[in-house]
Design a protein around this motif. Structure first.
Motif, PDB file in Angstrom:
ATOM      1  N   THR A   1      43.804  43.508  33.274  1.00 19.37           N
ATOM      2  CA  THR A   1      42.566  42.746  33.524  1.00 19.37           C
ATOM      3  C   THR A   1      42.715  41.763  34.681  1.00 19.37           C
ATOM      4  N   PHE A   2      43.923  41.688  35.219  1.00 24.44           N
ATOM      5  CA  PHE A   2      44.228  40.667  36.240  1.00 24.44           C
ATOM      6  C   PHE A   2      43.249  40.726  37.408  1.00 24.44           C
ATOM      7  N   ILE A   3      43.069  41.925  37.976  1.00 29.08           N
ATOM      8  CA  ILE A   3      42.234  42.045  39.176  1.00 29.08           C
ATOM      9  C   ILE A   3      40.783  41.628  38.877  1.00 29.08           C
ATOM     10  N   GLY A   4      40.264  42.105  37.758  1.00 31.14           N
ATOM     11  CA  GLY A   4      38.890  41.755  37.390  1.00 31.14           C
ATOM     12  C   GLY A   4      38.718  40.255  37.197  1.00 31.14           C
ATOM     13  N   GLN A   5      39.713  39.637  36.569  1.00 33.98           N
ATOM     14  CA  GLN A   5      39.639  38.188  36.335  1.00 33.98           C
ATOM     15  C   GLN A   5      39.644  37.415  37.646  1.00 33.98           C
TER      16      GLN A   5
END
Lengths: 445, 442
Positions: free
Chosen positions: B400-404
């Protein structure tokens, strides 16, 4: 301002490609640029490094530190790019970039998604021949470099000591000079000096482009031709030799400066992979360094740190990757109240032992296993893989050393290790350096 | 737009495809009967394995005995299961394995890198299992390690950055366990006893307090079998209790006179704990302010515009409890005052207004685009996986890192910086020549 013409390159390039066990592909462009590619498909990324054959060992008194200063100025704009814009563009494309200067090289590197390689190539090709040096940027950046010198050398007692040690241990060799340069030379360096250095050494025929990552070799070759192909060659003449006097004689310095922890360093002049008459000598020296210091079970930690308990730390090191003769180094800090003279005697006893008796078969096998395991572990880092290739190339050893390395290490015998100790670990090749702290209140070790 | 940029924007159009999807490593997780938590990522290309066993046994557990966690950790490999330090080192090194260990405030760890060749891996992990289950803390080795710690403390006195860091944590944390340095003090290290080491080990080096991360060329079954062989002999034990919450410090400036060419400047505030809901806006904001090297605002102001310093930076240390947020630089002593002003003004301005839309977008592109670089080697992956396991972050943290990061807005950065950071409660540490404070008043 001229416009960059992105030519779809139809140059008649004499491609010379070769893949082998290591999976390294080598090409050369018409203008002399060497392109080395090592595919590594573990992640969708690539590291791109451009290495120039110039570093502090190419310098002379008056302009020491200029290769490193030029490295800083390479980020200060071209005919087309504003100062600092290079890094902003790379960052915006999800990349990281930086540069490094050594004794034998100046290297610029980017890490980015493999499909962004063209960005790095276009920017590097641009500053390879269209750097724009201005007085304003030079004056500001020289202040930054002086701060770097204060931070890396002046405020670290062991760094001050090592700078003086190298200036003593290397006599006629240009390894005598610090990479960051003598303060006096920084104080007197001019913009014209830097321009002349750039004009003299920067060109495709003095550079090696190395790419490791999720790429196809021929596509990288084509991309390199597209961006670097029309950078003109400069007919760059290699540096004049600057070898050290062989076995110049025993030297000794004691550096007394404000500090806390005493240090002893002993350096013996030894051949590198580029200067050795017989290549096995460099493998034998590598094994010797590992037997002495390759891990916690090695002789120096086991005898001096544990065993006799006279050293807080003790080690030996040797790297064959150098263009000129280099040093086989011993260094140690005393534990508790031990004096540096006691430590020197203990180190001498270990050196004596290496000369007097062959290492055991068990020690040899352990050292070989460690060296080969470390060699494999290094493949975990794409950056390090590219760096190793660049260092071998700029040290005039060549990346094909990687093909010979394992066989070379495996063929070392205990007798050969003893032979190199007898040949090179001798007083005429030795420099001893002591850091004798002046503690607060004037007390001296 | 200048011609060159036009060229680039053409390229941009050609190349501005979605980035090659970086597949985050698939993390498998299981728990042993004795409570040890295991995290495993299979990577197949290289015949190597990286292992890290992390315990909640860092300096925050030292109590009154500063240095105890570090001494205990360093002694693990100095004698175990009837083997002495030499024999243990030989067992690793004969098969080319690399063992290391360390400890900081939150955690203490043991790390091993080995070839997967069975004879190498078996020998290396058997040795690690002995060190984990049956360390002996021999008295003579303890005395030697103590002397080495004292030499390290002596060396600290010639290292202004280390002096500054110690002073920062002391001023920032007061009575909180994070205040004391993991390396202890000369007095506290002299006073450490074997009894205390044994007790510390019994309490904290337990399965319930352990996280094992395995990354490498193993099947899931092999990894499971390995995790049991390594940890099954550990006593179950309990997880270490939660640490107290730190209180914001009174504002203060500490000047430690030191005969250096530069002044070492650290400005600290309480930052955030791991798992903080504002983590991503703070992370992106800090990246822009001082976390992105040459392209950060701090470097631009301090280095590119003024030639004041070679290095200027800011960073969070997200920890079990609120770790520090630090602004730092090294600057020639005669311009200390100017540097402080630039650093602090920039921070205050950034906290009030946040980044420009352009800077925010550039940072998001940089962070998301470079995400694959964070996980391109086993060594980096084992670091992430250990961190996720130790702090109990969600297993999809990396997915989820990129989306966050993409979801962060300028408003979120401003409000998170204002909610979490308070320049009224900052401490300043200056290590450098005397007289630099007068300079500040100019």
């Amino acid at each position: 301002m001229k416009r960059i013409i992105v030519t779809i390159c139809l140059l008649a390039v004499a491609w010379m490609a070769q893949a082998d066990d290591l999976g390294i592909y080598e090409y050369e462009l018409d203008n002399g640029l060497t392109v080395l590619v090592r595919p590594d498909h573990r992640a969708p990324v690539a590291v791109s490094q451009l290495w120039y054959r110039v570093g502090s060992s190419y310098e002379y008194r008056g302009v020491t530190g200029i290769s490193h200063m030029l490295e800083h100025m390479m980020f200060k704009g071209t005919e087309r790019l504003a100062p600092g814009e290079f890094s902003h563009i790379i960052a915006r494309h999800g990349g990281r970039d930086n540069a490094m200067t050594g004794r034998d090289f100046t290297a610029y590197h980017q890490q980015l998604a493999a499909d962004r390689l063209a960005i790095a190539f276009e920017l590097e090709a641009d500053r390879m021949h269209r750097l724009q040096l201005t007085e304003e940027e030079f004056v500001n950046e020289m202040e930054v470099v002086k701060e770097e010198r204060r931070q890396r050398v002046d405020d670290i007692p062991t760094a001050v000591m090592m700078e003086r040690f190298f200036a003593t241990a290397y006599t006629s060799s240009t390894y005598h000079q610090p990479i960051i340069g003598w303060q006096e030379d920084l104080d007197n360096m001019t913009l014209d000096d830097v321009q002349a250095w750039y004009d003299r050494w920067y060109g495709p025929d003095n550079a090696i482009l190395i790419v490791v990552g999720d790429v196809e070799p021929e596509a990288v070759r084509d991309l390199a031709a597209e961006y670097f192909g029309d950078v003109p060659a400069r007919d760059i003449a290699p540096p004049k030799p600057s070898h050290d006097i062989p076995a110049p004689g025993e030297r000794r310095i004691a550096v007394r400066i404000p500090a806390e922890v005493p240090v002893i360093v002993m350096g013996y002049q030894v051949p590198s992979g580029a200067t050795a008459d017989e290549e096995w000598e460099t493998y034998a020296l590598t094994v010797l360094a590992t037997v002495l210091s390759g891990g916690s079970a090695a002789r120096l930690p086991s005898q001096l740190v544990r065993g006799q308990e006279i050293a807080a730390s003790a080690g030996a090191s040797y790297s064959p990757i150098a263009r000129l003769d280099t040093l086989f180094l011993f260094s140690a800090n005393p534990a508790g109240d031990t004096g540096l003279d006691t430590l020197e005697q203990a180190l001498n006893a270990e050196i004596e032992r290496a000369r007097e008796e062959p290492i055991s078969e068990a020690e040899l096998e352990r050292a070989q296993n460690q060296i080969m395991a470390d060699h494999l572990f290094e493949l975990d880092s794409m950056f390090y893989q590219a760096m190793q290739i660049g260092m071998l190339e700029t040290a005039d050893i060549g990346w094909r050393e990687l093909e010979r390395f394992e066989a070379g290490i495996r063929s070392v015998t205990p007798e050969q290790v003893q032979q190199v100790a007898q040949r090179y670990l001798i007083p005429d090749r030795l420099t001893v350096g002591l850091l004798e702290p002046i503690r607060q209140g004037g007390e001296q070790e | 737009m200048r011609p060159f940029l036009r060229t680039l924007s053409i390229l941009w159009l050609v190349l501005w495809l979605p980035l090659a999807q970086a597949n985050s490593p698939e993390i498998r997780h299981w728990q042993l009967d004795n409570g040890a938590r295991v995290y495993f990522v299979q990577t197949e290309t290289l015949p190597i394995v990286d292992l890290r066993v992390t315990f909640d046994a860092g300096a925050a557990r030292d109590g009154e005995q500063a240095g105890l966690a570090r001494l205990t950790n360093s002694l693990l490999s100095q004698g175990a299961a009837g083997l002495n330090a030499d024999e243990l080192a030989l067992a690793f090194e004969s098969v080319g394995a690399r063992y290391s260990s360390g400890s900081e405030r939150d955690m203490a760890w043991l790390q091993l890198r080995s070839l997967t060749r069975p004879e190498a891996l078996t020998a290396a992990t058997d040795t690690l299992a002995m060190i984990l289950a049956a360390p002996e803390f021999p008295e003579a080795d303890l005395e030697r390690q103590r002397r080495q710690m004292l030499v390290a403390l002596q060396a600290e006195r010639q290292s202004p950055p280390t002096i500054a860091e110690r002073a920062l944590y002391e001023a920032l944390y007061g009575d909180h366990p994070y205040a004391s340095a993991p390396q202890g003090t000369e007095d506290s290290v002299r006073a450490l006893s074997r009894e205390a080491v044994v007790e510390f080990h019994e309490q904290y080096y337990t399965a319930g307090n352990a996280v094992l991360a395995i990354v490498g060329d193993l099947s899931a079954n092999e990894a499971r079998e390995l995790s049991e062989r390594l940890l099954a002999d550990l006593p179950a034990g309990d997880r270490a209790p939660q640490l107290p919450e730190p209180e914001p410090p009174e504002p203060q400036t500490v000047h430690i006179p030191y005969p250096s060419a530069q002044t070492h400047v650290l400005i600290g505030q309480l930052g955030i704990a791991r798992g903080d809901e504002d983590y991503f806006p703070l992370y992106v904001g800090n990246h822009i302010l001082g976390g992105s090297g040459l392209v950060s605002m701090l470097v631009h102001e301090m280095r590119e515009r003024r030639g004041l310093s070679y290095s200027s930076y800011s960073y969070f240390v997200p920890s079990a409890e609120r770790g520090p947020f630090i602004l730092g630089t090294q600057v020639r002593a005669d311009r200390t005052g100017e540097a402080l002003e630039v650093l602090e003004n920039l921070f205050v301005e950034f906290r009030a207004e946040g980044p420009s839309a352009d800077r925010l977008q550039a940072a998001q592109e940089n962070i998301t685009g470079s995400f694959p670089l964070n996980i391109d080697s086993n060594r980096k992956i084992v670091g992430y996986v250990s961190m996720i396991g130790f702090y109990g972050l969600p297993l999809d943290h990396l997915d989820t890192f990129i989306g966050q990061v993409e979801a962060v807005t300028q408003a979120a950065i401003v409000s998170s910086f204002q909610n979490r950071l308070d320049p009224e409660h900052r401490v300043r540490i200056l290590v450098g020549p005397e007289g630099i404070l007068a300079d500040e008043d100019e």
